[in-house]
Structure formats: structure tokens, C-alpha cells
Design a protein around this motif. Structure first.
Motif: not given
Length: 230
Positions: A155-168
Motif C-alpha cells: 500500500h505504500s506505493q499509492v502515495d508514490k504514484v500520486k507524486t509520480l503523477r504530479a511529476m509527469i
């Protein structure tokens, strides 16, 4: 491949298919609504399992009418890029952790005519992506540790994806999620910004080439859950 879009795409992993029947399994999942076909390549060295090589990819390519999404869990990667490209990969994804010269690897993938994917293990941060975003067509976030199917979602990867989406931002880069995707976890990732969902056991459970209807029901359930979360 078709033009870039952020619609939800379901990419069944053939790691969960009947190995003796790949051609018909692929035809079945595509007929039942799969958007991409995900091929997990493991070398027994970078990950603790051994699966498929370029000859298998070449053999199944004529059966794939959608997108052949080849995930290289191998190290080194560079010596094999040409062979997988020639075998028909549309997307070729290498791991950030697989070698010291990932920029060169991504260049080589694009030079071979494939879309370039970059996969990150659960313990890998996003910092290294900053200088690679112009080289990438897809980022694959591993939500399990690579090497085996059927693992539990991290589940820790959910926040990683949110951050990645903002980076992209508005760059045409797909966010793919690989590991533990089910109708329960798909909405978390769709809401976070993912658009390609890899699912193995969650797609293939309950069905077979002789009875492929469950594949379609499983794909529709994952897609509906993901789309509702957007």
C-alpha cells in the motif's frame, strides 16, 4: 500502438495463463476485453524466478492484436534489447535497478523502435526519474517485489504514484501498476493517477480457454472499479 491517452487499460499478465496454450489464452483475453498483453520476462538472476525469452515473445506475437507489453526483470538488459524488439515488443520496460546506465538503456530501447518503459521496485524512490522523463513513455510502479505472481499489494506505493503523477504533468507518459491488482486495489491506483493496470491471477482466475467468460467478467470488474475511482 494507438495514440496516447489516459483511459484505463487492463493488461493481463500471461504469467497466470496456461503455459501450454499461450496462443489461445491470448486470443481469449483479447476477445474478453484486454487492452494490452503483459509479458513478464525473468532471468533467475535479477529476480528469483525464470520465465520467458525472445523466442517465446516471437512465437506469441502473431496472436497479439493489441499491445505487446514486455517487462524485462533481467540484468544486464542492454544485450537483449534488440532481440526483444525483433520479437515484436511494442513496449519494452527495463528496471531502474538493473544496471548503472539506465539512460543508455532507455536510448537503446527507443532506437530499437519500441516505446521505452522504466520499472521501479517498491523500495526505489522517484528521485532518479527527474532527469529521465524526456526518455520515457511509461513508468511501471511495482506494487509487489518482482519475481513471482500472486503476491499481496504493497500500500505504500499509492502515495508514490500520486507524486509520480504530479511529476509527469502533461507529458505523454503512461503510469503502469504491476502487482496485486484486484477490483479492491485498482481504484486506489486509478485515483492516484495510474492508467495501465497489470493483473495476473485476478484476470485468469475461474476461467480457461474452454470457458473464457470469467476472464471477461474479471476484466470488467477491475475496469469498472478503476473508472469509478477517477
Amino acid at each position: 500502438m494507438t495514440a496516447f491517452d489516459r483511459s484505463i487499460k487492463i493488461a493481463p499478465s500471461i504469467l497466470s495463463a496456461d503455459f501450454a496454450n499461450f496462443g489461445q489464452e491470448i486470443q481469449a483475453i483479447e476477445a474478453q476485453g484486454a487492452d494490452w498483453v503483459h509479458v513478464d520476462v525473468m532471468d533467475g538472476h535479477f529476480v528469483p524466478n525464470l520465465t520467458f525469452g525472445p523466442p517465446l515473445c516471437k512465437a506469441i506475437r502473431p496472436h497479439i492484436k493489441t499491445v505487446m507489453d514486455v517487462h524485462l526483470m533481467i540484468a544486464p538488459v542492454d544485450p537483449y534489447i534488440e532481440a526483444f524488439a525483433e520479437a515484436g515488443a511494442d513496449v519494452l520496460t527495463a528496471h531502474l535497478e538493473a544496471g548503472p546506465h539506465i539512460h543508455r538503456t532507455l536510448q537503446a530501447i527507443r532506437a530499437a523502435g519500441c516505446k521505452a518503459g522504466l520499472a521501479l521496485n517498491p523500495g526505489t524512490g522517484l528521485d532518479a526519474l527527474t532527469h529521465l522523463l524526456d526518455m520515457i513513455d511509461l513508468v511501471c510502479i511495482m506494487t509487489v517485489n518482482p519475481g513471482f505472481g500472486g503476491q499481496k499489494f504493497i500500500h505504500s506505493q499509492v502515495d508514490k504514484v500520486k507524486t509520480l503523477r504530479a511529476m509527469i504533468g502533461d507529458r505523454p507518459i503512461h503510469i503502469e501498476i504491476d502487482g496485486g491488482i484486484t477490483p479492491e486495489t485498482a481504484p486506489l491506483m486509478a485515483a492516484a493517477g495510474a492508467d495501465v493496470l497489470v493483473a495476473g491471477s485476478a484476470v485468469f482466475k475461474g476461467g480457461s480457454v474452454a470457458d473464457p467468460a470469467p476472464y471477461g467478467a474479471n476484466i470488467r470488474a477491475i475496469r469498472a472499479a478503476a473508472e469509478a475511482a477517477r
